[in-house]
Design an enzyme around this catalytic site. Structure first.
Site, PDB file in Angstrom:
ATOM      1  N   ARG A 152       0.856  -1.182   0.000  1.00  0.00           N
ATOM      2  CA  ARG A 152       0.000   0.000   0.000  1.00  0.00           C
ATOM      3  C   ARG A 152       0.897   1.238   0.000  1.00  0.00           C
ATOM      4  O   ARG A 152       2.038   1.194   0.452  1.00  0.00           O
ATOM      5  CB  ARG A 152      -0.891   0.020   1.238  1.00  0.00           C
ATOM      6  CG  ARG A 152      -1.848  -1.172   1.355  1.00  0.00           C
ATOM      7  CD  ARG A 152      -2.675  -1.064   2.637  1.00  0.00           C
ATOM      8  NE  ARG A 152      -3.644  -2.139   2.754  1.00  0.00           N
ATOM      9  CZ  ARG A 152      -3.442  -3.268   3.415  1.00  0.00           C
ATOM     10  NH1 ARG A 152      -2.275  -3.482   4.021  1.00  0.00           N
ATOM     11  NH2 ARG A 152      -4.376  -4.198   3.478  1.00  0.00           N
ATOM     12  N   LYS A 176      -2.336  -2.454   7.953  1.00  0.00           N
ATOM     13  CA  LYS A 176      -3.557  -2.099   8.665  1.00  0.00           C
ATOM     14  C   LYS A 176      -3.695  -2.935   9.928  1.00  0.00           C
ATOM     15  O   LYS A 176      -3.305  -4.092   9.976  1.00  0.00           O
ATOM     16  CB  LYS A 176      -4.774  -2.330   7.754  1.00  0.00           C
ATOM     17  CG  LYS A 176      -4.895  -1.306   6.623  1.00  0.00           C
ATOM     18  CD  LYS A 176      -6.170  -1.516   5.839  1.00  0.00           C
ATOM     19  CE  LYS A 176      -6.335  -0.457   4.767  1.00  0.00           C
ATOM     20  NZ  LYS A 176      -7.594  -0.637   3.996  1.00  0.00           N
ATOM     21  N   ARG A 248      -0.236  -1.662  -7.229  1.00  0.00           N
ATOM     22  CA  ARG A 248      -0.587  -2.713  -6.262  1.00  0.00           C
ATOM     23  C   ARG A 248      -1.567  -3.697  -6.885  1.00  0.00           C
ATOM     24  O   ARG A 248      -1.424  -4.926  -6.734  1.00  0.00           O
ATOM     25  CB  ARG A 248      -1.195  -2.064  -5.005  1.00  0.00           C
ATOM     26  CG  ARG A 248      -1.729  -3.042  -3.955  1.00  0.00           C
ATOM     27  CD  ARG A 248      -2.079  -2.263  -2.695  1.00  0.00           C
ATOM     28  NE  ARG A 248      -3.014  -2.945  -1.819  1.00  0.00           N
ATOM     29  CZ  ARG A 248      -2.687  -3.824  -0.865  1.00  0.00           C
ATOM     30  NH1 ARG A 248      -1.425  -4.175  -0.702  1.00  0.00           N
ATOM     31  NH2 ARG A 248      -3.602  -4.357  -0.094  1.00  0.00           N
ATOM     32  N   HIS A 271      -4.303  -8.638   3.427  1.00  0.00           N
ATOM     33  CA  HIS A 271      -5.743  -8.590   3.617  1.00  0.00           C
ATOM     34  C   HIS A 271      -6.139  -9.484   4.789  1.00  0.00           C
ATOM     35  O   HIS A 271      -5.730 -10.635   4.850  1.00  0.00           O
ATOM     36  CB  HIS A 271      -6.477  -9.068   2.364  1.00  0.00           C
ATOM     37  CG  HIS A 271      -6.469  -8.063   1.260  1.00  0.00           C
ATOM     38  ND1 HIS A 271      -6.675  -8.400  -0.062  1.00  0.00           N
ATOM     39  CD2 HIS A 271      -6.274  -6.722   1.270  1.00  0.00           C
ATOM     40  CE1 HIS A 271      -6.617  -7.309  -0.806  1.00  0.00           C
ATOM     41  NE2 HIS A 271      -6.372  -6.281  -0.027  1.00  0.00           N
ATOM     42  N   TYR A 280     -10.765  -7.553  -4.856  1.00  0.00           N
ATOM     43  CA  TYR A 280      -9.663  -6.692  -5.271  1.00  0.00           C
ATOM     44  C   TYR A 280      -8.963  -7.191  -6.517  1.00  0.00           C
ATOM     45  O   TYR A 280      -8.376  -6.431  -7.265  1.00  0.00           O
ATOM     46  CB  TYR A 280      -8.677  -6.648  -4.102  1.00  0.00           C
ATOM     47  CG  TYR A 280      -7.536  -5.691  -4.246  1.00  0.00           C
ATOM     48  CD1 TYR A 280      -6.331  -6.089  -4.799  1.00  0.00           C
ATOM     49  CD2 TYR A 280      -7.662  -4.384  -3.806  1.00  0.00           C
ATOM     50  CE1 TYR A 280      -5.282  -5.227  -4.916  1.00  0.00           C
ATOM     51  CE2 TYR A 280      -6.605  -3.504  -3.913  1.00  0.00           C
ATOM     52  CZ  TYR A 280      -5.419  -3.927  -4.465  1.00  0.00           C
ATOM     53  OH  TYR A 280      -4.377  -3.056  -4.575  1.00  0.00           O
TER      54      TYR A 280
END
Length: 303
Positions: A152, A176, A248, A271, A280
């Site tokens: 990312r 994340k 990405r 993820h 995605y």
């Protein structure tokens, strides 16, 4: 439908449109769209609706379902439903309805548009930067690492020198949810990062920990990386519609097309849920058919 019920329906539609125009001061475009929806709805529901007091959630569901069956796009269905909800709120305010029958009706989910990926030739064209200027070397290293690892943008600009292992060709990323993962990268990304590190001292102060630094001698910002990518895309003849997320997505798509291993790509992308990876990324049908033919025991088809 007799003229009396029709007049009753039209009366409240007109009252609502006047309310939109003069009290809410809604745009003519909005008023026109709402009028079209309400007129169409009242005609379609004529046999059920002697007046608006008879309006039920089931009528609205039936209407939306029929439009969906006819192939109306999810975005258009949501606009129709929004118009009906607003109208019902108005009727509730005016005492015509005791509750809003549109509130319990779920809007259809809109399909998430997949970001466009770049094909291999386009990526080779972008990455073919023949320049030994420190900024050019830095940018090439950024783009190579983006495509090699699928990071990312926020993860890439957060990289410190100590997080990159050139010998093992791995980068340690905090993504994340503050979760850390190890992502490998290839030889070309390694060589590009090596070339950048050789000249990094021309831009980075001795105490700067960031892997990628700007001309201001500090960690690069996401906006700066986006701007540099757009600049190089134009220089390399690809237009200016190239952004980090496209790199990405290209990484994910190409990895999936080559391996078919959704779980591995999920781990590489960071993820939490496999469903995110499925949305995605996408595979072309020929590849899916090939994987199916090889994997499923009853998939043997005629040569």
């Amino acid at each position: 439908m007799s003229s009396k019920p029709a007049a009753a329906l039209e009366h409240w539609i007109q009252r609502f449109l006047d309310y939109l125009r003069y009290e809410r001061v809604s745009s003519p475009h909005t008023c026109k769209n709402y009028q079209r929806t309400l007129n169409h709805f009242s005609i379609e529901m004529a046999e059920h609706l002697p007046d608006w007091q008879a309006l039920k959630p089931s009528y609205i569901r039936e209407y939306i379902s029929e439009l969906s069956f006819q192939g109306l796009a999810a975005s258009s269905l949501n606009l129709r439903l929004s118009a009906l909800r607003s109208f019902c709120r108005f009727l509730l305010r005016e005492g015509v309805l005791q509750s809003n029958p549109a509130d319990g009706v779920q809007a259809p989910k809109q399909a998430k548009p997949l970001p466009k990926n770049m094909d291999v030739d386009e990526l080779n064209q972008l990455l073919d930067i023949q320049d030994d200027d420190p900024l050019a070397l830095r940018d090439k290293a950024i783009f190579e690492l983006f495509y090699a690892s699928g990071l990312r943008l926020a993860e890439l600009v957060s990289l410190d020198m100590v997080m990159v292992d050139l010998r093992e060709q791995e980068v340690r990323v905090t993504g994340k949810g503050n979760k850390t993962r190890i992502v490998p990268f290839g030889k070309q990304a390694r060589d590009a990062i090596k070339a950048w590190i050789k000249v990094r001292g021309e831009l980075a102060p001795a105490d700067e920990s960031a892997l990628f630094v700007s001309q201001r001698r500090q960690r690069m910002s996401p906006r700066s990386v986006e701007a540099r990518l757009k600049l190089w895309a134009k220089i390399q003849g690809l237009g200016d519609n190239v952004h980090p997320h496209k790199l990405r997505h290209s990484f994910a798509t190409h990895m999936l097309e080559s391996s078919g291993d959704l779980r591995a790509v999920q781990e590489l992308l960071g993820h939490a849920n496999l469903s995110t990876t499925q949305v995605y990324t996408h595979l072309d049908f020929n590849h899916l058919a090939e994987v199916y033919d090889k994997a499923h025991p009853r998939a043997k088809r005629k040569e």
